[in-house]
Each structure stands twice: as structure tokens, then as C-alpha cells.
Motif scaffolding. Structure first.
Motif, short mmCIF file in Angstrom:
data_model
loop_
_atom_site.label_atom_id
_atom_site.label_comp_id
_atom_site.label_asym_id
_atom_site.label_seq_id
_atom_site.Cartn_x
_atom_site.Cartn_y
_atom_site.Cartn_z
N ASP A 70 9.95 6.76 -7.53
CA ASP A 70 8.34 6.87 -8.13
C ASP A 70 7.65 7.97 -7.55
N ASN A 71 8.04 8.55 -6.26
CA ASN A 71 7.32 9.69 -5.81
C ASN A 71 7.77 10.93 -6.34
N PHE A 139 -1.01 7.38 -2.84
CA PHE A 139 0.10 6.80 -3.77
C PHE A 139 1.21 6.55 -2.85
N LEU A 140 1.64 7.18 -1.71
CA LEU A 140 2.70 7.08 -1.13
C LEU A 140 2.97 5.52 -0.54
N VAL A 145 4.78 -0.22 -1.09
CA VAL A 145 4.48 -1.65 -1.26
C VAL A 145 5.30 -1.97 -2.76
N ALA A 146 5.07 -1.36 -3.89
CA ALA A 146 5.55 -1.62 -5.16
C ALA A 146 6.98 -1.66 -5.15
N GLY A 147 7.74 -0.58 -4.47
CA GLY A 147 9.16 -0.79 -4.49
C GLY A 147 9.58 -2.29 -3.48
N ALA A 148 8.96 -2.42 -2.43
CA ALA A 148 9.55 -3.83 -1.71
C ALA A 148 9.27 -4.82 -2.31
#
Length: 205
Positions: A70-71, A139-140, A145-148
């Protein structure tokens, strides 16, 4: 689709599964055709059903890979914008970019977290965030959080499939793939309906 499923099942049976999972999770962050969800679901189902890599390890690796991907999408958007590549100019992708741009102005956190569950949507949102100079320091943590959360949901689906069909890891992996694909289709349909409903309101405003 059959070819993709065969490749996923081969990845699950590979001794390099953890490395493969990390790679596809990263790539899927900026190249939607790579099916990271189904690889993670199948790996979790196979692990529960017939033994395999530790579920916590799978979850952490997938979450970190997703956040990194995502980054990367965010950085691509910051450097190249959202119209350089040919696939970015497809109608569906352009519509996703336009929706993401509008939503980032009003509900950035909810958008970035929610988009993680939509393959094309997450790329559009993250690249648009980069192109619009959304602060990376905000964003980071959101991407982590989104990835987890995405990883946890995929593991839960895999656990369900693996518990349902025990001692048959490839069959349970196949069932997990089907469940993940069906959930993906539902999410895509719901997102499309929401975009159609929000478009008239935006035009009226």
C-alpha cells in the motif's frame, strides 16, 4: 480463473510459502491482478487442516506485506500521478480514482481502511492519496492498521474452511479460495452500488 487457483494451490504446497505470501501481498498493493487474499486464505485453511506454517507467522507476514504494498502504491501516486499507465485509464479504474479523490477530502481514515478490502479500490485510494499529497505520516499508521485487519479477516476465512474440512489441506484450501472469491464479489458489488448512489449527490452539489 482455474489457472490462478492451480497456482495458488501450488504456492500453498510450496516450502517457500511464507516468502511467496509476502511477495504477493506486497505486489497486490499496487498491482490488483495478484490474488493475495486467496493465497492467505488458502494457506490458513491448509495449515489448519493438515499442518503447515504457524498461523500467527502467516498473519504477520501478510499484514506487513500488505502495508508495504500500500505504501508503494502511495509513492507511485506521489511520483507519477494517476494517469501514466494504460490500465489507469480504464473506465472502472478512472471511476475508482475519482471516487477516492472526493472521499479523501472528507473521510480519509475510513476510506483508506475500507479500501484495503477492495483490490482495485485500495490501489486507487492509495495512489490518489499519494498524488494529492496526503500526509505520509498519517498514511503510514493507517496502512499498518488496514494491513493487520485485512490479514486477520483473511485468516478467519481460512480457519473456517480448514476447520470445516479437516485432514484434507488442498481441498480446504480450495474451499477457502471459493469463500474469499465470493466475499470479494459481494464487496465489489456493494462498492459499485455505493459509487452509483454517491455520483448523483456529488453532481448535484
Amino acid at each position: 480463473m482455474d489457472v490462478i487457483n492451480d497456482l495458488i494451490l501450488q504456492a500453498v504446497a510450496s516450502p517457500w510459502l511464507v516468502l511467496v505470501l509476502f511477495a504477493v501481498a506486497v505486489i497486490d498493493g499496487f498491482f490488483p491482478p495478484v490474488p493475495s487474499e486467496t493465497v492467505l486464505v488458502a494457506a490458513a485453511a491448509a495449515s489448519v487442516s493438515g499442518g503447515g506454517p504457524n498461523l500467527l507467522l502467516l498473519g504477520v507476514v501478510a499484514a506487513l506485506g500488505a502495508a508495504l504494498g500500500d505504501n508503494i502504491a502511495f509513492l507511485i501516486g506521489r511520483r507519477l500521478g494517476t494517469s501514466r499507465a494504460g490500465w489507469m485509464r480504464r473506465p472502472r479504474v478512472r471511476a475508482a480514482f475519482a471516487h477516492a479523490e472526493r472521499a479523501l477530502e472528507t473521510r480519509s481514515a475510513a476510506l483508506i481502511l475500507g479500501a484495503r478490502y477492495i483490490p482495485v479500490g485500495r490501489v486507487a485510494v492509495n495512489m490518489t492519496a499519494g498524488a494529492l499529497r496526503f500526509p505520509w505520516r498519517r498514511f503510514l499508521p493507517l496502512s499498518l492498521v488496514a494491513g493487520a485487519s485485512w490479514s486477520a479477516l483473511s485468516l478467519a476465512i481460512g480457519l473456517l474452511a480448514g476447520s470445516w474440512i479437516k485432514d484434507q489441506p488442498l481441498l480446504s484450501a480450495g474451499v477457502g479460495i471459493v469463500i474469499a472469491l465470493l466475499i470479494g464479489i459481494v464487496i465489489d458489488r456493494v462498492s459499485a452500488v455505493r459509487r452509483r448512489r454517491s455520483a448523483p449527490a456529488h453532481l448535484a452539489g
